[in-house]
Design a protein around this motif. Structure first.
Motif, PDB file in Angstrom:
ATOM      1  N   LYS A  40       0.846  -1.186   0.000  1.00  0.00           N
ATOM      2  CA  LYS A  40       0.000   0.000   0.000  1.00  0.00           C
ATOM      3  C   LYS A  40       0.885   1.241   0.000  1.00  0.00           C
ATOM      4  O   LYS A  40       2.098   1.143   0.204  1.00  0.00           O
ATOM      5  CB  LYS A  40      -0.910  -0.011   1.228  1.00  0.00           C
ATOM      6  N   PRO A  41       0.310   2.424  -0.264  1.00  0.00           N
ATOM      7  CA  PRO A  41       1.125   3.637  -0.301  1.00  0.00           C
ATOM      8  C   PRO A  41       1.956   3.812   0.958  1.00  0.00           C
ATOM      9  O   PRO A  41       1.486   3.561   2.071  1.00  0.00           O
ATOM     10  CB  PRO A  41       0.072   4.750  -0.443  1.00  0.00           C
ATOM     11  N   VAL A  42       3.177   4.215   0.760  1.00  0.00           N
ATOM     12  CA  VAL A  42       4.138   4.313   1.861  1.00  0.00           C
ATOM     13  C   VAL A  42       3.744   5.437   2.812  1.00  0.00           C
ATOM     14  O   VAL A  42       3.429   6.552   2.390  1.00  0.00           O
ATOM     15  CB  VAL A  42       5.552   4.556   1.310  1.00  0.00           C
ATOM     16  N   ASP A  43       3.749   5.122   4.101  1.00  0.00           N
ATOM     17  CA  ASP A  43       3.500   6.115   5.134  1.00  0.00           C
ATOM     18  C   ASP A  43       4.847   6.721   5.529  1.00  0.00           C
ATOM     19  O   ASP A  43       5.545   6.230   6.409  1.00  0.00           O
ATOM     20  CB  ASP A  43       2.835   5.450   6.338  1.00  0.00           C
ATOM     21  N   THR A  44       5.226   7.803   4.834  1.00  0.00           N
ATOM     22  CA  THR A  44       6.541   8.404   5.074  1.00  0.00           C
ATOM     23  C   THR A  44       6.674   8.939   6.497  1.00  0.00           C
ATOM     24  O   THR A  44       7.761   8.892   7.080  1.00  0.00           O
ATOM     25  CB  THR A  44       6.800   9.535   4.072  1.00  0.00           C
ATOM     26  N   GLU A  45       5.579   9.419   7.048  1.00  0.00           N
ATOM     27  CA  GLU A  45       5.653   9.937   8.417  1.00  0.00           C
ATOM     28  C   GLU A  45       5.935   8.821   9.411  1.00  0.00           C
ATOM     29  O   GLU A  45       6.703   8.987  10.359  1.00  0.00           O
ATOM     30  CB  GLU A  45       4.354  10.657   8.768  1.00  0.00           C
ATOM     31  N   LEU A  46       5.311   7.658   9.181  1.00  0.00           N
ATOM     32  CA  LEU A  46       5.571   6.521  10.060  1.00  0.00           C
ATOM     33  C   LEU A  46       7.026   6.081   9.950  1.00  0.00           C
ATOM     34  O   LEU A  46       7.671   5.763  10.954  1.00  0.00           O
ATOM     35  CB  LEU A  46       4.630   5.370   9.708  1.00  0.00           C
ATOM     36  N   ILE A  47       7.564   6.065   8.726  1.00  0.00           N
ATOM     37  CA  ILE A  47       8.961   5.692   8.533  1.00  0.00           C
ATOM     38  C   ILE A  47       9.878   6.662   9.271  1.00  0.00           C
ATOM     39  O   ILE A  47      10.814   6.254   9.972  1.00  0.00           O
ATOM     40  CB  ILE A  47       9.293   5.637   7.033  1.00  0.00           C
ATOM     41  N   HIS A  48       9.614   7.952   9.122  1.00  0.00           N
ATOM     42  CA  HIS A  48      10.445   8.938   9.816  1.00  0.00           C
ATOM     43  C   HIS A  48      10.300   8.803  11.327  1.00  0.00           C
ATOM     44  O   HIS A  48      11.275   8.987  12.079  1.00  0.00           O
ATOM     45  CB  HIS A  48      10.052  10.353   9.376  1.00  0.00           C
ATOM     46  N   GLN A  49       9.079   8.452  11.789  1.00  0.00           N
ATOM     47  CA  GLN A  49       8.871   8.274  13.220  1.00  0.00           C
ATOM     48  C   GLN A  49       9.709   7.117  13.755  1.00  0.00           C
ATOM     49  O   GLN A  49      10.409   7.233  14.772  1.00  0.00           O
ATOM     50  CB  GLN A  49       7.381   8.006  13.468  1.00  0.00           C
TER      51      GLN A  49
END
Length: 967
Positions: free
Chosen positions: A448-457
């Protein structure tokens, strides 16, 4: 090999699963056949013979036979002609052995077609049997000797991380040493059987799982089928005691959601993981899936395979370590080759009789490439050795990312991502940067579309700021070579064109030019004009550097400047403008948003998330960010979780529509309803500063919709009018008498239409104003991304226009009903549910349950048609924990149930169509609003295995013995 064939002649040597086993005696006969055939073609030993064949048992046995007398050059069957020409031109092989299909490819190259080639054809008989057809053209006289040394047995090509093919010659002595070390490290014997699924043009496929097991009388299963089901069938039907593979391959084979679960692995003694790092989460998954020790090793083509290995005994493997050296010398050294102390990172150097003499091409090439230093082979790997002599690899030296002088390995970025369930694979790589030299980027494989905020978190919790990638790209798959190693240079080449440097949109004034040296000194870089609009934290800044910079700036200007000012204005241009506006002397410690219910720690986290949001702020303490702020229309206030979501929403409106974004407390620690409402009250103050009086338009996505509701509540308490509240992908089960617009995904658990049978049943008890509802077949993560956000924009523009004109919505719901159910209060939502369920069910099987439901509240439950109470059954996957079917069974409460009483309710439940391990969950719900378990009630959870034929093992169901039937 001749010794092994004599000693173990009666034992099976090679198995394929679909032909009779090939014994050691027959293997010797096959080898002699190859010797005699090539001699009959006038090709003397040791001539160089290239092998270009598809993955097959015949390929493996031909290479084995050739290595005994000739110089074997296995080739990649999917290599292009230019790649094959590059590899074969310097080696000048006497002959190419191929098949009919691949021969057609050779004919398209003038260089390759000029080399005589013979054909191999498989034939019926013992596993791997074949015969050879004479070469074209035939040899009239013995060919000229090759450029290889006489003692060369095998020539392999290794691309490493650069993609440039390099030839490695391996002698008989090196192979014998490698065989001994492999047998010793794995405790191999004639009782072992190896499954060989590795490419036959790499050292692992020819040495580790072919020569080594055969040398001690063990057997080898050779197969051209590497797909998951075929491999699991081989493991179940063949006497395989160990297999070897790269992590990607092993993870696929270890999946336990098939009907036979662990059955195929009952004979395994261990599994060997090679070629690529095995991350901690992957190691845990393999241990669970295979149920045997996972042995990580370290080997290279240049060292004829094995260098270090973990032991094979249960419980002796050390995670993240590739083990101790096996009959070889390993040194951790600095750039000059000097040994480093234990625990210090450095380059891994190797020495021993199994190490090659240099890449083919001459001594000058070896010296030029810096392959050796003081007689030690430079592996190009970075690592360290602990006190027990175990080697830990930390990455390839050529792959280290140098960001403004800070060097780190891509593995440091990739390991934390294993905790994100939606990320199936990821690779960190370097992109060029105009002032830092390099900066990290990330390629992510996700369904699914990447959750960039979750990755940065996730990364921000474990890594320094300079290691966190600013550019994140979603890809279908990562480029890997045949050994499973990620080719980071290909990612760099692919994404360099997408990262374009931009000209500065602003210019610095006199104060900005005074700030520039301080900024550069703090970051340790030289700022170009293109960097004056760059984010301080993107350039390598962190909280400590920010505090130091602002303290220095305070001393220079003679006025106290709060560190939070840099978070709100993280570019050099923005900071200059903020200082010029004569900011008051305050800080987060006196921020008006702070209260007993919204502490300073939360405000700091929220400010950090908002630091990268671009837009107009009313002041240094503002938490709302504006776009199109000069537009003539009344503003829209929109809540979301990231700047990407906010910018995508803003793009759907014209420049005449002002939009102010506020962020939810998504990913903020220790948040609760009190802190949410406390922040919403502050947001309400800012909203009224921007728009003094109503009517207001508010909305949001997911958690942002909740904050929009809280702000709307606060405004209405102050006597203000809210003409529209828009909630995207979030249901609000609280009373509201204003105009409300819902947009839901039919595939998302956020939608009450997926969770409930008739969700509108109790809505009139909450909503007295107009309610409109849109349902779309989008995934939750797709709502705020193109192309879904464009369609969402059309809906929202239409709803806003209708609300401002006082017109009804085109999608209004008829919620007026003269016989409204009575919405049960929260104190009534306490139940105790018991039932029995068969341990196994067939996919799609329906079963009738007798469910005992006890009222553990102090309120009487009215029948469903008067209260909206229903009993629900839903299926949740074991392992992932995700609900896949919210409405597996529904039953209405047909009679009143008084406090402390029980009732038996008959319910038909349908099993999932997908096999695997599940939980059936039983819960009472206020129809369309909330499940009792969400209010703290006890949830009934029953395990079940859904498997083909499961209905035949299901006993007849009976009601729970403890239940008493009241009606």
């Amino acid at each position: 090999m001749e010794d092994a064939c004599r000693e173990f002649g009666h034992l099976p040597a090679v198995l394929t699963g679909d032909s009779p086993p090939l014994s050691f005696t027959q293997l010797a006969q096959l080898c002699r056949y190859v010797d005699e055939t090539l001699a009959g073609w006038n090709i003397p030993a040791p001539s160089a013979v290239a092998v270009l064949l598809p993955q097959s048992p015949q390929n493996a046995l031909l290479c084995l036979a050739l290595m005994r007398r000739y110089q074997c050059i296995p080739l990649n069957p999917v290599a292009t002609n230019p790649e094959l020409e590059q590899q074969l031109d310097p080696l000048r092989p006497t002959l190419i052995i191929t098949d009919t299909i691949l021969r057609a490819k050779l004919d398209k190259s003038s260089l390759l077609s000029a080399i005589p080639h013979a054909l191999l054809e498989a034939r019926a008989g013992p596993s791997g049997s074949f015969h050879l057809l004479p070469p074209t053209p035939a040899f009239r006289s013995p060919p000229v000797s090759t450029v290889l040394r006489v003692d060369t047995a095998l020539v392999l090509h290794t691309s490493g991380s650069t993609g440039r093919a390099k030839a490695v010659a391996l002698s008989h002595t090196m192979l014998l040493s490698a065989i001994r070390r492999t047998v010793m490290s794995l405790r191999l014997s004639d009782k072992d059987c190896a499954l060989n699924l590795l490419p036959l043009f790499h050292i692992g496929g020819l040495m580790d799982v072919l020569l080594a097991p055969l040398s001690v009388g063990g057997s080898v299963v050779l197969s051209s089928h590497t797909e998951r089901l075929a491999v699991r069938k081989l493991l179940a039907t063949s006497p395989v005691t160990w297999l070897q593979g790269v992590p990607t391959m092993l993870l696929e084979y270890s999946r336990t959601d098939a009907p036979d679960t662990l059955t195929p692995f009952r004979k395994l003694r261990f599994v060997r993981s090679v070629s690529a790092p095995l991350l901690p989460a992957q190691l845990a998954q393999l241990r669970r899936g295979f149920g045997v020790p996972i042995v990580e090793i370290y080997g290279m083509t240049e060292t004829c395979g094995l260098i270090c290995s973990n032991p094979v005994e249960e419980g002796t493997q050390v995670p993240a370590s590739v083990g101790t050296p096996v009959a070889t010398a390993v040194r951790i050294a600095d750039t000059l080759g000097k040994p480093l102390p234990t625990g210090t990172r450095g380059e891994v150097l190797i020495r021993g009789e199994h190490v090659f003499a240099g890449y083919l091409g001459g001594e000058s090439t070896t010296q030029q490439d810096g392959v050796f230093i003081d007689g030690w082979f430079r592996s190009g790997d970075q690592g360290y050795v602990d006190d027990a002599g175990r080697l830990f690899l930390t990455g390839r030296i050529k792959e280290l990312i140098n960001r403004g002088g800070e060097k780190f390995s891509p593995l440091e970025v990739e390991i934390p991502l294993q905790t994100i369930a939606s990320v199936s694979d990821a690779a960190c790589f370097a992109l060029p940067h105009p002032s830092l030299g390099e900066e990290p980027a990330l390629a992510v494989v996700a369904e699914k579309p990447v959750d960039t905020e979750l990755i940065h978190q996730v990364l921000g919790e474990q890594l320094a700021a300079y290691k966190i990638p600013r550019h994140i790209f979603q890809v279908d798959s990562l480029p890997k070579n045949a050994s499973g190693k990620v080719q980071r240079h290909r990612l760099r080449e692919q994404f360099i064109p997408t990262v374009r440097s931009t000209s500065p949109t602003n210019q610095l004034g006199p104060l900005g030019e005074q700030l520039r040296p301080l900024w550069q000194q703090s970051l340790g870089v030289t700022l170009s004009n293109a960097d004056i609009d760059a984010n301080f934290f993107d350039l390598g800044g962190d909280s400590l550097k920010a505090a130091t910079l602002m303290a220095t700036l305070s001393d220079m200007l003679g006025v106290a400047i709060p560190p939070a000012l840099l978070f709100d204005n993280p570019t050099l241009v923005a900071l200059e403008q903020a200082l010029l506006t004569a900011l008051p002397d305050d800080s987060l410690a006196c921020h008006p948003a702070l209260s007993a219910d919204f502490p300073q720690t939360m405000l700091r986290e929220l400010s950090g998330y908002l630091a990268g949001w671009q837009g107009k702020r009313q002041g240094s303490q503002s938490l709302l960010v504006g776009v199109n702020t000069r537009g003539s229309q009344p503003p829209v206030f929109w809540g979301c979780q990231s700047y990407e979501e906010f910018s995508g929403f803003c793009a759907q409106f014209s420049s005449d529509q002002p939009i102010y974004g506020f962020r939810s407390l998504f990913r903020v620690n220790n948040k609760d309803t009190r802190s949410n409402r406390a922040l919403a009250r502050y947001y309400c103050d800012e909203v009224q500063q921007l728009q003094a009086c109503g009517p207001y338009v508010l909305g949001g996505f997911c958690e942002g919709a909740c904050f929009a509701f809280y702000i709307a509540e606060a405004l209405r308490e102050r006597g203000e009018e809210v003409c529209l509240l828009m909630a995207v992908e979030r249901f609000i089960a609280e009373p509201y008498d204003g105009r409300l617009c819902y947009v839901f995904s039919e595939h998302s658990s956020h939608s009450p239409f997926r969770r409930f049978d008739q969700p509108q049943t109790l809505w009139p008890t909450l909503y007295s104003g107009e309610v409109s509802c849109y349902r779309r077949k989008w995934k939750h993560r797709s709502f705020m991304a193109s192309p879904c956000v464009e369609s969402l924009g059309e809906i929202l523009r239409a709803e806003i226009a209708a609300a401002r004109r006082g017109l009804p919505s085109a999608n209004g719901l008829p919620l007026t009903d003269s016989t409204l159910p009575e919405y049960p209060p929260e104190s009534a939502r306490q139940a105790d549910i018991q039932a029995t369920l068969p341990a196994t069910l067939s996919p799609g099987q329906s079963v009738c349950l007798q469910v005992a439901v006890a009222n553990r509240s102090d309120q009487c439950w009215l029948p469903g048609h008067r209260s909206g109470l229903r009993l629900y059954a839903r299926w949740r996957r074991q392992g992932s924990g995700r609900v896949r079917d919210w409405k597996a069974g529904v039953a209405e409460l047909t009679h009143p149930i008084s406090p402390g009483s029980d009732a038996i309710i008959a319910m038909t439940v349908t099993a999932p169509t997908r096999i695997g391990r599940w939980y059936l969950e039983l819960d009472v719900a206020c129809e369309g609003l909330i499940f009792f378990a969400e209010s703290g009630s006890t949830l009934c959870q029953l395990p079940c295995l859904v498997v083909y034929g499961g209905r035949h093992f299901s006993p007849q169901l009976r009601p729970p013995a403890t239940a008493t039937q009241e009606h």
